[in-house]
Design a protein around this motif. Structure first.
Motif, PDB file in Angstrom:
ATOM      1  N   ASP A  54       0.815  -1.231   0.000  1.00  0.00           N
ATOM      2  CA  ASP A  54       0.000   0.000   0.000  1.00  0.00           C
ATOM      3  C   ASP A  54       0.842   1.272   0.000  1.00  0.00           C
ATOM      4  OD1 ASP A  54      -2.375  -1.432   0.002  1.00  0.00           O
ATOM      5  OD2 ASP A  54      -2.345  -1.658   2.193  1.00  0.00           O
ATOM      6  N   GLY A  55       1.956   1.240  -0.676  1.00  0.00           N
ATOM      7  CA  GLY A  55       2.777   2.439  -0.802  1.00  0.00           C
ATOM      8  C   GLY A  55       3.861   2.570   0.258  1.00  0.00           C
ATOM      9  N   TRP A  56       3.860   1.670   1.257  1.00  0.00           N
ATOM     10  CA  TRP A  56       4.797   1.794   2.380  1.00  0.00           C
ATOM     11  C   TRP A  56       6.063   0.975   2.194  1.00  0.00           C
ATOM     12  CZ3 TRP A  56       4.743   5.675   5.621  1.00  0.00           C
ATOM     13  CH2 TRP A  56       3.563   6.407   5.714  1.00  0.00           C
ATOM     14  N   GLN A  57       6.172   0.306   1.048  1.00  0.00           N
ATOM     15  CA  GLN A  57       7.411  -0.425   0.779  1.00  0.00           C
ATOM     16  C   GLN A  57       7.918   0.004  -0.592  1.00  0.00           C
ATOM     17  OE1 GLN A  57       6.974  -4.717   0.738  1.00  0.00           O
ATOM     18  NE2 GLN A  57       9.128  -4.942   0.160  1.00  0.00           N
ATOM     19  N   ILE A  58       9.229   0.285  -0.608  1.00  0.00           N
ATOM     20  CA  ILE A  58       9.792   0.775  -1.868  1.00  0.00           C
ATOM     21  C   ILE A  58      10.382  -0.373  -2.683  1.00  0.00           C
ATOM     22  CG2 ILE A  58      12.101   1.309  -0.974  1.00  0.00           C
ATOM     23  CD1 ILE A  58      11.704   4.029  -2.615  1.00  0.00           C
ATOM     24  N   HIS A  59      10.227  -0.275  -3.997  1.00  0.00           N
ATOM     25  CA  HIS A  59      10.868  -1.215  -4.916  1.00  0.00           C
ATOM     26  C   HIS A  59      11.830  -0.376  -5.735  1.00  0.00           C
ATOM     27  CE1 HIS A  59      10.769  -3.718  -8.759  1.00  0.00           C
ATOM     28  NE2 HIS A  59      11.357  -4.476  -7.864  1.00  0.00           N
ATOM     29  N   GLU A  60      13.124  -0.669  -5.607  1.00  0.00           N
ATOM     30  CA  GLU A  60      14.122   0.264  -6.127  1.00  0.00           C
ATOM     31  C   GLU A  60      14.551   0.015  -7.568  1.00  0.00           C
ATOM     32  OE1 GLU A  60      16.975   0.867  -2.570  1.00  0.00           O
ATOM     33  OE2 GLU A  60      16.939   2.729  -3.715  1.00  0.00           O
ATOM     34  N   SER A 116      24.586   0.484 -12.530  1.00  0.00           N
ATOM     35  CA  SER A 116      23.412  -0.299 -12.890  1.00  0.00           C
ATOM     36  C   SER A 116      23.532  -1.667 -12.246  1.00  0.00           C
ATOM     37  CB  SER A 116      23.263  -0.419 -14.408  1.00  0.00           C
ATOM     38  OG  SER A 116      24.400  -1.018 -14.989  1.00  0.00           O
ATOM     39  N   LEU A 117      22.374  -2.240 -11.906  1.00  0.00           N
ATOM     40  CA  LEU A 117      22.348  -3.523 -11.204  1.00  0.00           C
ATOM     41  C   LEU A 117      21.327  -4.428 -11.876  1.00  0.00           C
ATOM     42  CD1 LEU A 117      22.376  -4.043  -7.385  1.00  0.00           C
ATOM     43  CD2 LEU A 117      20.551  -5.072  -8.726  1.00  0.00           C
ATOM     44  N   ASP A 165      21.524   3.337 -10.080  1.00  0.00           N
ATOM     45  CA  ASP A 165      21.818   3.775  -8.719  1.00  0.00           C
ATOM     46  C   ASP A 165      22.922   4.809  -8.658  1.00  0.00           C
ATOM     47  OD1 ASP A 165      20.228   1.792  -7.099  1.00  0.00           O
ATOM     48  OD2 ASP A 165      21.480   0.370  -8.195  1.00  0.00           O
ATOM     49  N   LEU A 166      22.896   5.545  -7.551  1.00  0.00           N
ATOM     50  CA  LEU A 166      24.016   6.395  -7.171  1.00  0.00           C
ATOM     51  C   LEU A 166      24.603   5.772  -5.905  1.00  0.00           C
ATOM     52  CD1 LEU A 166      21.902   8.223  -8.804  1.00  0.00           C
ATOM     53  CD2 LEU A 166      23.138  10.150  -7.841  1.00  0.00           C
ATOM     54  N   VAL A 167      25.927   5.749  -5.813  1.00  0.00           N
ATOM     55  CA  VAL A 167      26.552   5.156  -4.634  1.00  0.00           C
ATOM     56  C   VAL A 167      26.686   6.218  -3.548  1.00  0.00           C
ATOM     57  CG1 VAL A 167      28.836   4.474  -3.785  1.00  0.00           C
ATOM     58  CG2 VAL A 167      27.702   3.123  -5.530  1.00  0.00           C
ATOM     59  N   VAL A 168      26.238   5.882  -2.340  1.00  0.00           N
ATOM     60  CA  VAL A 168      26.192   6.888  -1.288  1.00  0.00           C
ATOM     61  C   VAL A 168      27.576   7.172  -0.710  1.00  0.00           C
ATOM     62  CG1 VAL A 168      25.081   7.593   0.869  1.00  0.00           C
ATOM     63  CG2 VAL A 168      23.837   6.152  -0.756  1.00  0.00           C
ATOM     64  N   ASN A 169      28.299   6.138  -0.290  1.00  0.00           N
ATOM     65  CA  ASN A 169      29.574   6.382   0.383  1.00  0.00           C
ATOM     66  C   ASN A 169      30.557   5.227   0.214  1.00  0.00           C
ATOM     67  OD1 ASN A 169      31.611   6.969   2.439  1.00  0.00           O
ATOM     68  ND2 ASN A 169      30.141   8.497   3.159  1.00  0.00           N
ATOM     69  N   ASP A 170      31.815   5.556  -0.106  1.00  0.00           N
ATOM     70  CA  ASP A 170      32.866   4.532  -0.281  1.00  0.00           C
ATOM     71  C   ASP A 170      33.190   3.825   1.036  1.00  0.00           C
ATOM     72  OD1 ASP A 170      34.300   5.795  -3.003  1.00  0.00           O
ATOM     73  OD2 ASP A 170      33.442   7.245  -1.626  1.00  0.00           O
ATOM     74  N   ASN A 194      23.648   0.981   0.272  1.00  0.00           N
ATOM     75  CA  ASN A 194      24.608   1.981  -0.206  1.00  0.00           C
ATOM     76  C   ASN A 194      24.351   2.367  -1.658  1.00  0.00           C
ATOM     77  OD1 ASN A 194      26.833   3.672   0.325  1.00  0.00           O
ATOM     78  ND2 ASN A 194      28.243   2.220  -0.644  1.00  0.00           N
ATOM     79  N   LEU A 195      23.349   1.710  -2.265  1.00  0.00           N
ATOM     80  CA  LEU A 195      22.999   1.989  -3.665  1.00  0.00           C
ATOM     81  C   LEU A 195      21.664   2.708  -3.653  1.00  0.00           C
ATOM     82  CD1 LEU A 195      23.932  -1.529  -5.067  1.00  0.00           C
ATOM     83  CD2 LEU A 195      25.137   0.595  -5.603  1.00  0.00           C
TER      84      LEU A 195
END
Ligand SMILES: [Zn+2]
Length: 328
Positions: A54-60, A116-117, A165-170, A194-195
């Motif tokens: 119901d919108g409360w779970q994300i699919h990335e 990309s994944l 994706d963008l990578v958040v932190n090394d 991290n993605l």
């Protein structure tokens, strides 16, 4: 003349290609043929965003349906690199991830590192290794249904899970060990946390309509903002890796940068960063919530980054965690 035109066309090829032969995304009403929804739900649940529970779970990512099968009904679609890039990670131990077998590629797009994944793969192309370069459209794997979840992916729902994706932190692995002691991280920097995903569907459709005028930087900066925050950090990897998203501010350039005002999209992607001088910053907190786009939070709430307490909006522990990792 014709030759010159051909070269010109090639030099400005599309940024991203679809990762399989399924092109129904670009057909009118083709969604059913393109997206694999979850069991008993519509194709929407196979798209990117707050589309589950119901919108409360994300699919990335996008769950892209299979087009071809072997005699036993198993998917056999070749999976292709979405752009020129480098293999950075291959997980070939499906029991260690809900992504099953998966591959991560790194791409250089408009001065940014975009990843990309490709997940639930049956197998990875023989000899493919981290560090190797690949060309856009090159086959890197065969579609499958691998995953470590209790509920298996049925043959009927066979798909590739495709992310941009963008990578958040090394320093993710270090941050993770410190922030979540005792929890397992089998994938180092290539942990899903991290993605930070962006919507491949909107990107591919906008690219399709704008052709070679499409710009990913422009796309990101025109995304709806969920909120704005002020962080005290002045030296974190995102600033370099996503430098085109950092705006100029003459005051901070003159006085010295003391922090950044950051616009986040609903998935927590830092889409705009504005350097701020000390005189432009109120308060002493490490992270300050400056504003919330209530409409966007209502529309896309799944990341739970902000919450309204009485009349005031606050960053949640998840929001603070995300900013902690971003600026670590
Ligand atoms: Zn998926």
């Amino acid at each position: 003349m014709l030759l010159i035109l051909a070269i010109h066309w090639n030099a400005q090829a599309e940024l991203f290609k679809l990762p399989t032969a399924n092109r129904a995304l670009f057909e009118k009403g083709g969604e059913e043929k393109f997206f694999a929804g979850t069991v008993g739900k519509t194709w929407i649940t196979g798209t990117f965003g707050c589309v589950r529970t119901d919108g409360w779970q994300i699919h990335e990512g996008l769950d892209i349906r299979c087009l071809q099968r072997d005699r036993r009904g198993e998917p056999t679609d070749p999976v292709m690199a979405t752009a020129d890039g480098t293999v950075v990670y291959i997980n070939s131990r499906p029991s260690l991830s809900n992504y099953g077998n998966y591959i991560v590629l790194r791409h250089q797009i408009e001065g940014m590192e975009i990843y990309s994944l490709y997940a639930h793969l049956r197998n990875v192309s023989a000899g493919l290794k981290a560090g190797q370069t690949v060309k856009a459209g090159e086959v890197i794997a065969i579609m499958g249904r691998t995953s470590n979840t209790r509920e298996v992916i049925s043959k009927e729902r066979a798909h590739v899970h495709y992310e941009l994706d963008l990578v958040v932190n090394d320093h993710f692995a270090e941050w993770f060990a410190r922030t979540l002691p005792g929890e397992r991280n089998d994938h180092g920097e290539w942990n899903g946390q991290n993605l930070n995903g962006i919507d491949p569907r909107l990107i591919l459709l906008q690219q399709q309509s704008e052709g070679t005028n499409f710009s990913l930087v422009r796309y990101l900066q025109s995304e709806p903002e969920l909120c704005r925050v002020l962080v005290r950090g002045t030296n974190f990897p995102w600033l370099k890796r996503y430098a085109p998203l950092v705006e100029r501010n003459p005051t901070a350039e003159k006085e010295g940068v003391a922090g950044y005002e950051i616009a986040l999209d609903f998935n927590g992607v830092a889409i705009k960063l504005i350097p701020r001088a000390t005189l432009e910053i109120k308060g002493k907190d490490k992270f300050t919530l400056l504003s919330v786009n209530e409409q966007e939070q209502k529309k896309n709430p799944a990341r739970r980054l902000v919450v309204k307490k009485g009349a005031r909006w606050e960053l949640t522990s998840r929001g603070l965690n995300l900013l902690g990792l971003l600026t670590y």
